[in-house]
Design a protein around this motif. Structure first.
Motif, mmCIF file in Angstrom:
data_model
loop_
_atom_site.group_PDB
_atom_site.id
_atom_site.type_symbol
_atom_site.label_atom_id
_atom_site.label_comp_id
_atom_site.label_asym_id
_atom_site.label_seq_id
_atom_site.Cartn_x
_atom_site.Cartn_y
_atom_site.Cartn_z
ATOM 1 N N VAL A 33 0.893 -1.391 -0.079
ATOM 2 C CA VAL A 33 0.151 0.009 -0.103
ATOM 3 C C VAL A 33 0.778 1.326 -0.052
ATOM 4 C CG1 VAL A 33 -1.991 0.932 1.243
ATOM 5 C CG2 VAL A 33 -1.565 -1.231 1.377
ATOM 6 N N GLU A 34 0.417 2.266 -0.792
ATOM 7 C CA GLU A 34 1.185 3.492 -0.903
ATOM 8 C C GLU A 34 -0.085 4.629 -0.790
ATOM 9 O OE1 GLU A 34 4.395 3.552 -3.932
ATOM 10 O OE2 GLU A 34 2.767 2.405 -4.551
ATOM 11 N N TRP A 35 0.419 5.640 0.073
ATOM 12 C CA TRP A 35 -0.912 6.671 -0.046
ATOM 13 C C TRP A 35 -0.396 8.136 -0.384
ATOM 14 C CZ3 TRP A 35 -2.216 8.420 5.704
ATOM 15 C CH2 TRP A 35 -1.135 8.641 6.430
ATOM 16 N N HIS A 36 -1.298 9.034 -0.726
ATOM 17 C CA HIS A 36 -1.218 10.688 -0.764
ATOM 18 C C HIS A 36 -2.400 11.168 -0.190
ATOM 19 C CE1 HIS A 36 0.510 13.874 -2.985
ATOM 20 N NE2 HIS A 36 -0.704 14.390 -2.661
ATOM 21 N N ALA A 37 -2.233 11.784 0.859
ATOM 22 C CA ALA A 37 -3.565 12.404 1.530
ATOM 23 C C ALA A 37 -3.628 14.005 1.027
ATOM 24 C CB ALA A 37 -3.286 12.648 2.985
ATOM 25 N N LEU A 38 -5.002 14.338 0.694
ATOM 26 C CA LEU A 38 -5.054 15.645 0.205
ATOM 27 C C LEU A 38 -6.002 16.450 1.272
ATOM 28 C CD1 LEU A 38 -6.359 14.687 -3.256
ATOM 29 C CD2 LEU A 38 -4.305 15.785 -3.015
ATOM 30 N N PRO A 39 -5.276 17.422 1.892
ATOM 31 C CA PRO A 39 -6.168 18.177 2.876
ATOM 32 C C PRO A 39 -7.175 18.987 2.275
ATOM 33 C CG PRO A 39 -3.947 19.237 2.155
ATOM 34 C CD PRO A 39 -4.095 18.102 1.356
ATOM 35 N N GLY A 40 -7.448 19.513 0.911
ATOM 36 C CA GLY A 40 -8.234 20.278 0.735
ATOM 37 C C GLY A 40 -9.423 19.509 0.012
ATOM 38 N N GLU A 41 -9.971 20.255 -1.219
ATOM 39 C CA GLU A 41 -11.147 19.477 -1.825
ATOM 40 C C GLU A 41 -10.621 18.641 -2.828
ATOM 41 O OE1 GLU A 41 -14.754 20.818 -1.711
ATOM 42 O OE2 GLU A 41 -13.494 20.820 0.338
ATOM 43 N N PRO A 42 -11.668 17.678 -3.156
ATOM 44 C CA PRO A 42 -11.323 16.529 -4.087
ATOM 45 C C PRO A 42 -10.667 17.037 -5.296
ATOM 46 C CG PRO A 42 -13.488 16.481 -3.210
ATOM 47 C CD PRO A 42 -13.102 17.718 -2.801
ATOM 48 N N ILE A 43 -9.966 15.993 -5.962
ATOM 49 C CA ILE A 43 -9.605 16.488 -7.259
ATOM 50 C C ILE A 43 -9.825 15.443 -8.463
ATOM 51 C CG2 ILE A 43 -7.342 17.515 -6.317
ATOM 52 C CD1 ILE A 43 -5.762 14.856 -6.984
ATOM 53 N N PRO A 44 -9.742 15.704 -9.758
ATOM 54 C CA PRO A 44 -10.463 14.827 -10.798
ATOM 55 C C PRO A 44 -9.703 13.408 -10.700
ATOM 56 C CG PRO A 44 -9.976 17.019 -11.570
ATOM 57 C CD PRO A 44 -9.380 16.728 -10.303
ATOM 58 N N TRP A 62 -5.770 7.621 9.279
ATOM 59 C CA TRP A 62 -5.845 8.224 7.852
ATOM 60 C C TRP A 62 -6.834 9.180 7.962
ATOM 61 C CZ3 TRP A 62 -9.680 8.007 4.296
ATOM 62 C CH2 TRP A 62 -10.519 6.976 4.515
ATOM 63 N N GLY A 63 -6.736 10.472 7.347
ATOM 64 C CA GLY A 63 -8.286 11.008 7.000
ATOM 65 C C GLY A 63 -8.848 11.727 8.042
ATOM 66 N N PRO A 64 -8.652 13.214 7.915
ATOM 67 C CA PRO A 64 -9.168 14.133 8.698
ATOM 68 C C PRO A 64 -10.357 14.270 8.203
ATOM 69 C CG PRO A 64 -7.617 15.262 7.340
ATOM 70 C CD PRO A 64 -7.469 13.940 6.872
ATOM 71 N N ALA A 65 -11.431 15.228 8.825
ATOM 72 C CA ALA A 65 -12.881 15.421 8.333
ATOM 73 C C ALA A 65 -12.952 15.841 6.903
ATOM 74 C CB ALA A 65 -13.786 16.241 9.451
ATOM 75 N N TRP A 66 -13.567 15.398 6.035
ATOM 76 C CA TRP A 66 -13.765 15.956 4.754
ATOM 77 C C TRP A 66 -12.623 15.905 3.789
ATOM 78 C CZ3 TRP A 66 -18.563 15.728 4.987
ATOM 79 C CH2 TRP A 66 -19.269 16.127 6.035
ATOM 80 N N GLY A 67 -11.499 15.319 4.543
ATOM 81 C CA GLY A 67 -10.322 15.097 3.388
ATOM 82 C C GLY A 67 -10.508 14.132 2.347
ATOM 83 N N THR A 68 -9.505 13.906 1.770
ATOM 84 C CA THR A 68 -9.544 12.733 0.510
ATOM 85 C C THR A 68 -8.087 12.213 0.445
ATOM 86 O OG1 THR A 68 -11.015 13.625 -1.010
ATOM 87 C CG2 THR A 68 -9.701 11.997 -2.020
ATOM 88 N N THR A 69 -8.059 10.743 0.619
ATOM 89 C CA THR A 69 -6.966 10.077 0.569
ATOM 90 C C THR A 69 -6.792 9.086 -0.543
ATOM 91 O OG1 THR A 69 -6.564 10.388 3.064
ATOM 92 C CG2 THR A 69 -5.237 8.607 1.931
ATOM 93 N N TRP A 70 -5.830 9.240 -1.460
ATOM 94 C CA TRP A 70 -5.455 8.323 -2.544
ATOM 95 C C TRP A 70 -4.726 7.176 -1.990
ATOM 96 C CZ3 TRP A 70 -7.835 8.118 -7.359
ATOM 97 C CH2 TRP A 70 -8.904 8.922 -7.646
ATOM 98 N N PHE A 71 -4.985 5.967 -2.096
ATOM 99 C CA PHE A 71 -4.327 4.787 -1.960
ATOM 100 C C PHE A 71 -4.115 4.218 -3.069
ATOM 101 C CE2 PHE A 71 -6.665 5.498 2.229
ATOM 102 C CZ PHE A 71 -5.452 5.155 2.963
ATOM 103 N N ARG A 72 -2.861 3.526 -3.372
ATOM 104 C CA ARG A 72 -2.518 2.744 -4.548
ATOM 105 C C ARG A 72 -1.998 1.257 -3.861
ATOM 106 N NH1 ARG A 72 2.721 1.510 -6.952
ATOM 107 N NH2 ARG A 72 2.552 0.924 -9.040
#
Ligand SMILES: [Zn+2]
Length: 1018
Positions: A33-44, A62-72
């Motif tokens: 597993v790898e990850w990249h956490a996005l603190p702000g709004e979702p991306i395409p 992982w994951g603060p409220a309303w965040g998006t995390t991409w996992f590979r």
């Protein structure tokens, strides 16, 4: 024989939970597993797939409220799994005691196509059906860490409802991100055992139950708990006979439809709903592909439009499934809107925008209205549903009634005009069925129309981020299709159900019992008429402005050839329609949603004003003549409805203002005389023609009342009856001043109370029967309800309150539990209490809730000659201050306008309500403008617009507003080639040609009838 039922059921329950279900994914290996956490709004998604990733260890928060995390996730199918079915099992840290409302993820392949979503009770992802071994696996997760706002601590105040105030700590920790072997036979065994366990619990003592119990014991005897995969088939063989035993001939028939009630915004913002819909539809497309008979129904054209715009790849799968008849667009509305508060025109647009989208994208129309969850249903709906071309109506919400049990499940619902629509409430009392034995048994037991009708609907699946229907539910449906002791289950389109129900009920249509007349009042969530005032104010304002914009734009198009702004109007209407969703307009969403609703309404206002100004400028031309445009359906200030006339001064004499000795004022004009006390309360309001005083003797009106308001549950939704037990009258006035300004008598009152303050400006204009109150409140209360009371000297058995295209009457007494439960009810622009010959109305610009009570004093009766004093007190609901789900609900400055109209009947109240929020616009230009459309003879204008099909035809909608028959005319002051009657959504009707003479057509309307006419331009 010694028998112990609990021994068998306890055994089966434990083995099923602790051994069989866990063995469904027997062997597993961890994924990398790898990850990249996005603190702000979702991306395409394309950007998400391209993110640089860091190594991740399972279990890391992982994951603060309303965040998006991409996992590979990457891995290799072990060679020894050759021939097996392989799945990924992904537990993001779910709480499976709740089906939705938490983290979710959409699973992508590296090429950007989606597989399905993962949800608390749906954690598997198909990888390969028959492995060869050694396959490389690569999956991406777009994981949303949405906070749980309505979890085990129900209705607890929280700051997590807006990204601006939410905490930044991670909310979830992954538990399992594995590749695993899917043991299909174990899965089947689990479903066999679960279905039989749930079935026997509902059966009476008797042979069927005993045989099921024995079969369960037999199966468990042959199941080796250390080798479940190898022995599952033998255990299933022991259950085969009891599962093959067919249902009774008269078993209740369940029409199952896959479902996920996804609120278009609620405890999450609109942007998250867009993703929730994409996740669930992706899973449902996958489940459709893996089954033969499962059908999934989804309402709300808006939700389809979101998938189309934001997830084109998922959209292609949805379109394919719709074409196959397995994905069913339901409801024909833009969203599942509230139906109590929207205006008549707005409800028409919910239908027209919804059906046009389904027609354009799928080449089909919905045949019924699907509103499982809205908070009560207006008595105007049966006519609107029928005239929009629908055959049936579906809801479930009335089962939430606090007091009265609704007497029907399949019935004819009759509206204010007499229209009837075939309506169904599922007797299992849920729109999130999982096809449990308990639910099926409840449906069978409770179904009220069982003497005539054979079945009911079950919407099956987890909503709001639960991911919809699961393969466990389709597996259960298979077993329940024809099973002794159970209701029978089959997947089918609700259309098929309603067609059967119509035949079964037809005999009763004009005869006995299965009819309900009038509103479907929800005995719960009564405070949704008041919470989040600015959202409601924006709705009322923009409904009016858009109708006005259409009328001026249509007039400009006819008179000057100006382009009609079809696209702009569609886009603006769609925003208003979205904001009418049943958790937005009712004020029951988180702060984020209401913050955006206020912004969206402001943008709609700007857009509508722009269209209005452009159109009026084109119409009046260059010049410096003072003009007045009348946007209302009634003449005002000497200008006809929807016309522009010269701005004249008032024709009536100026109002007068007299200061009383000892404090207080008298405001008077030719029609009424209003007396205020020194603190600004109305002690009398006399209609000069009759001499009748609107205010009850010894009482005063326009009294603000503050109540403690802490409901037992559902803070933003509910006001509980006991709120009335404590009340504070806000009688202190810090400052009162008065003047006559431009002929208008004006009194200003400043009050300070509790933590808040307010300013009221009371005005009486020349020639007006309305004491108008403009109010600004700096509101800083907690759990309080603000009302304004008008004790009226009117003996009224009922009060009339405006609804869409008419009004309905509600009792002022509480003779029955049904009436007692209606202690807070809805209105649109007016409410009226009247005796023959004298009535008193209250009009408003943004209020939807009111209550009415009666008091009687008969001290003066026998043996004295006097009559009893009957006081009808009407109170408008102004503001609330709940703390959940938005802890800051309605804090700050809030404005209202309302008016006391003295000496009116229903017609005058209708006119006063319609003009109160549609005052003339002052402008300068070259010349006056004759209205494009004029009506006469008891016909009221509702809309003047160009046709949705962009043919340039003129569409005019009129209605009868007073509940009587009308014979009138509609005249178009432009060349017309012919006229036709059309449906509410502008479809041609059979035999619809209407004769036109000099631009005029005759319309004969029944009580409250709505008629839509289409004029072809010459
Ligand atoms: Zn809902």
């Amino acid at each position: 024989m010694h028998d112990d039922i609990t021994l068998t059921t306890g055994r089966a329950t434990r083995v099923l939970t602790e051994r069989i279900w866990p063995a469904v994914h027997g062997t597993s290996v961890p994924l990398e597993v790898e990850w990249h956490a996005l603190p702000g709004e979702p991306i395409p998604p394309a950007d998400g797939l391209a993110l640089a990733m860091e190594p991740y260890e399972v279990g890391t928060p992982w994951g603060p409220a309303w965040g998006t995390t991409w996992f590979r996730l990457t891995g290799t199918v072990p060679p020894e799994w050759a021939g097996r079915t392989v799945e990924a099992v992904l537990d993001l840290g779910f709480d499976s005691s709740m089906p939705g409302f938490q983290a979710e993820a959409l699973v992508y392949r590296p090429d950007g196509t989606t597989v399905k979503s993962i949800n608390p009770r749906n954690q598997h992802v198909p990888v390969v059906d028959a492995a060869v071994g050694g396959e490389r696996v690569e999956l991406f997760l777009e994981a949303a860490s949405n906070p749980v706002l309505l979890g085990h601590d129900m209705f607890r105040q929280t700051q997590e409802g807006d990204v601006r105030t939410s905490s930044r700590r991670p909310l979830y920790a992954t538990r399992r991100l594995d590749l695993a072997v899917f043991e299909a036979e174990v899965h089947e065994l689990a479903l066999d055992v679960e279905v039989l366990l749930e079935l026997q619990a509902e059966l009476p003592a008797g042979p069927r139950r005993m045989r099921v119990l024995q079969a369960l014991d037999d199966a468990l005897d042959v199941l080796d708990l250390q080798r479940i995969g190898e022995t599952a088939a033998a255990a299933r063989a022991a259950l085969a006979d009891v599962l093959a035993s067919p249902a009774e001939a008269s078993a209740h028939q369940i029409s199952a439809v896959g479902h996920a009630h996804i609120d278009s915004a609620w405890l999450w913002p609109v942007r998250e709903t867009i993703r929730k819909v994409a996740r669930t539809t992706s899973s449902m497309a996958d489940l459709i592909d893996r089954t033969d008979d499962f059908v999934y129904g989804m309402s709300s054209a808006q939700q389809y439009a979101w998938v189309k715009e934001h997830r084109p790849e998922v959209w292609a799968r949805v379109k394919e499934a719709v074409a196959k008849g397995r994905f069913l667009p339901l409801g024909g509305m833009w969203v599942e809107s509230d139906t109590v508060m929207p205006s008549g025109e707005a409800l028409v647009r919910q239908f027209s925008q919804g059906q046009r989208f389904f027609e354009r994208e799928f080449g089909l129309r919905s045949h019924g209205v699907w509103l499982p969850d809205s908070f009560g249903y207006s008595p105007a709906l049966p006519q609107l549903v029928r005239r929009a071309g629908f055959d049936w109506f579906f809801t479930q919400k009335i089962s939430w009634n606090q007091v009265n049990v609704f007497p029907h499940h399949t019935f004819w619902w009759e509206g204010i005009d007499g229209s009837r629509v075939l309506t169904h409430f599922p007797p299992m009392d849920t729109y999130n069925s999982r096809l449990s034995g308990e639910e099926l048994s409840k449906a069978t037991r409770q179904f009220r129309e069982a003497r005539r009708a054979t079945g009911s609907i079950a919407p099956v699946g987890y909503g709001d981020g639960g991911g919809g229907t699961t393969r466990e539910m389709t597996g259960k449906a298979q077993r329940l299709a024809d099973l002794e002791g159970s209701a029978k289950v089959r997947w089918e389109h609700p259309d098929a159900f309603f067609e059967r129900a119509r035949t079964e009920l037809d005999a009763a249509r004009h005869g006995d019992s299965a009819v309900w007349v009038g509103e479907l009042y929800l005995e719960l969530h009564r405070a949704t008429l008041t919470s989040q005032h600015k959202t409601k104010q924006g709705n009322r304002r923009n409904e009016q402005l858009l109708v006005e914009a259409e009328a001026w734009a249509a007039t400009a198009s006819a008179r000057t050839g100006a382009d009609y702004p079809y696209e702009e109007l569609d886009a603006l209407w769609q925003q208003v329609l979205l904001m009418q969703f049943h958790d937005i307009l009712p004020g029951t969403s988180v702060a984020w949603v209401h913050r955006e609703a206020v912004e969206r309404h402001a943008a709609v206002t700007a857009g509508a004003q722009d269209i209005i100004e452009r159109s009026l400028r084109a119409l009046v031309g260059e010049g410096d003549v003072a003009l007045r445009a009348n946007p209302a359906a009634f003449a005002q200030a000497g200008v006809p409805a929807l016309g522009v006339g010269p701005a004249q001064g008032p024709t009536a004499a100026a109002s007068t203002l007299t200061e009383l000795d000892g404090g207080g004022y008298v405001l008077a004009n030719d029609l009424v005389r209003i007396t205020l006390d020194a603190a600004g309360h109305v002690t009398s309001a006399v209609d000069l023609a009759t001499g009748r005083d609107a205010v009850a003797p010894g009482r005063d009106a326009n009294v603000l009342q503050l109540h403690q308001d802490f409901p037992n549950k559902w803070d933003a939704w509910d006001v509980d009856r006991f709120y009335r037990n404590s009340v504070t009258d806000l009688r202190e006035a810090e400052k009162v001043s008065a003047a006559v300004e431009g002929g208008v008598a004006v009194v200003r009152v400043h009050r300070v109370f509790s933590a808040s303050s307010l300013d009221q400006v009371l005005t009486l204009a020349p020639g007006s029967r309305t004491l108008e109150v403009t109010m600004a409140t700096d509101w800083h209360e907690t759990e309080k309800f603000l009302k304004v009371a008008f004790p009226l000297d009117v003996r009224a058995e009922h009060v009339a309150a405006e609804t869409q295209f008419g009004f309905h009457q509600r009792a002022t007494h509480t003779n029955t539990s049904w009436e007692a439960a209606k202690f807070e009810t809805s209105m649109h622009r007016w409410v009226l209490a009247q005796e023959p010959g004298f009535g008193v109305g209250l009009v408003n610009d943004s209020v939807y809730g009111y209550d009415v009570t009666r008091e009687v004093s008969d001290d003066g009766v026998a043996p004295a000659p006097g009559a009893p004093d009957v006081t009808t007190t009407v109170r408008l609901s102004l503001l609330r201050a709940p703390r959940f789900p938005d802890p800051e609900t309605d804090q700050g400055v809030q404005t209202h306008r309302y008016g006391l109209v003295v000496g009116v009947d229903t017609a005058a109240a209708t006119e006063a309500g319609a003009t109160f929020g549609a005052r003339p616009r002052e402008l300068r230009g070259g010349s006056a403008v004759e209205p494009l459309v004029a009506v006469a003879g008891g016909v009221t204008l509702s809309a003047v617009k160009l046709a949705d099909d962009r043919s340039g035809d003129l569409v005019v909608r009129v209605y009868e507003a007073l509940g009587r028959r009308a014979s009138g005319t509609v005249t178009v002051a432009a060349p017309v080639a012919g006229a036709r009657a059309v449906s509410l959504i502008e479809d041609d009707l059979a035999d619809a040609v209407v004769p036109v003479t000099d631009g005029a057509v005759t319309v004969d309307l029944g009580p409250f009838e709505v008629r839509t006419l289409r004029f072809a331009r010459a």
